[in-house]
Design a protein around this motif. Sequence first.
Motif, short mmCIF file in Angstrom:
data_model
loop_
_atom_site.label_atom_id
_atom_site.label_comp_id
_atom_site.label_asym_id
_atom_site.label_seq_id
_atom_site.Cartn_x
_atom_site.Cartn_y
_atom_site.Cartn_z
N TRP A 105 3.12 68.90 -24.09
CA TRP A 105 2.80 70.27 -24.53
C TRP A 105 1.48 70.76 -23.94
N LEU A 106 0.52 69.84 -23.79
CA LEU A 106 -0.83 70.24 -23.40
C LEU A 106 -1.10 70.11 -21.91
N GLY A 107 -0.24 69.41 -21.19
CA GLY A 107 -0.36 69.31 -19.75
C GLY A 107 -1.47 68.41 -19.23
N GLU A 108 -2.03 68.81 -18.10
CA GLU A 108 -2.97 67.97 -17.37
C GLU A 108 -4.20 67.51 -18.16
N PRO A 109 -4.84 68.36 -18.95
CA PRO A 109 -6.01 67.85 -19.68
C PRO A 109 -5.67 66.65 -20.56
N ALA A 110 -4.49 66.66 -21.17
CA ALA A 110 -4.09 65.55 -22.04
C ALA A 110 -3.83 64.27 -21.26
N ARG A 141 -4.91 63.45 -18.32
CA ARG A 141 -6.16 62.96 -17.72
C ARG A 141 -7.00 62.24 -18.79
N PHE A 142 -7.07 62.82 -19.98
CA PHE A 142 -7.78 62.18 -21.08
C PHE A 142 -7.13 60.83 -21.40
N ALA A 143 -5.80 60.79 -21.37
CA ALA A 143 -5.08 59.53 -21.62
C ALA A 143 -5.48 58.47 -20.60
N ALA A 144 -5.55 58.84 -19.35
CA ALA A 144 -5.91 57.87 -18.30
C ALA A 144 -7.33 57.36 -18.49
N ILE A 145 -8.25 58.24 -18.85
CA ILE A 145 -9.64 57.82 -19.09
C ILE A 145 -9.72 56.89 -20.30
N SER A 146 -9.05 57.25 -21.38
CA SER A 146 -9.04 56.42 -22.59
C SER A 146 -8.40 55.07 -22.33
N MET A 147 -7.32 55.09 -21.56
CA MET A 147 -6.62 53.85 -21.23
C MET A 147 -7.49 52.94 -20.37
N SER A 148 -8.19 53.53 -19.41
CA SER A 148 -9.09 52.76 -18.55
C SER A 148 -10.21 52.12 -19.36
N LEU A 174 -4.74 60.22 -9.09
CA LEU A 174 -4.18 60.13 -10.43
C LEU A 174 -3.17 61.25 -10.62
N HIS A 175 -2.01 60.90 -11.21
CA HIS A 175 -0.95 61.88 -11.42
C HIS A 175 -0.46 61.81 -12.86
N ALA A 176 0.27 62.81 -13.27
CA ALA A 176 0.87 62.82 -14.62
C ALA A 176 1.76 61.60 -14.77
N PRO A 177 1.80 61.04 -15.97
CA PRO A 177 2.63 59.85 -16.17
C PRO A 177 4.11 60.19 -16.08
#
Length: 141
Positions: A29-34, A36-43, A100-103
């Motif tokens: 629903w939220l697109g790229e900002p979400a 990207r935040f997921a990738a940072i949090s996961m890292s 980095l790309h969308a999952p």
Amino acid sequence: MSHPLHPALVHFPVAGWSLATAADVASSWLGEPAWRFAAISMSAGCLVALAAMAAGLREFAKLRDGHPALPVANRHMLFALAAFCAYATSLLLRWSQGGLHAPGTLALAASIAGFVLLAVTGWLGGQLVYAHGVGVSRGGE
């Protein structure tokens, strides 16, 4: 220091990975900002998890053969490693051609599987502390 370090460290990967999975689901629903935040949090979760696992291994080494908590500790360790692998896999699947790309479906599935594995890991960790008293000082022990 008599207080085990592992319980103090595990909150960080748990929070990072949980937020990452929530952001992955929300990225529909939220697109790229979400995502990207997921990738940072996961890292961040993966990096701190290495320290938490090292501290946990140190605590694991203190359990003697025949200790009643040993089977639970083994399962806890295996599920923690599986959760780490799921999140690391999800993170790696987001990288292609140096960016980095969308999952994709597989990366999202790995993130959700990681969260389920993380929940089981936490439950087993609770069993170690509350049912077996691992890492708990009892009356000056």
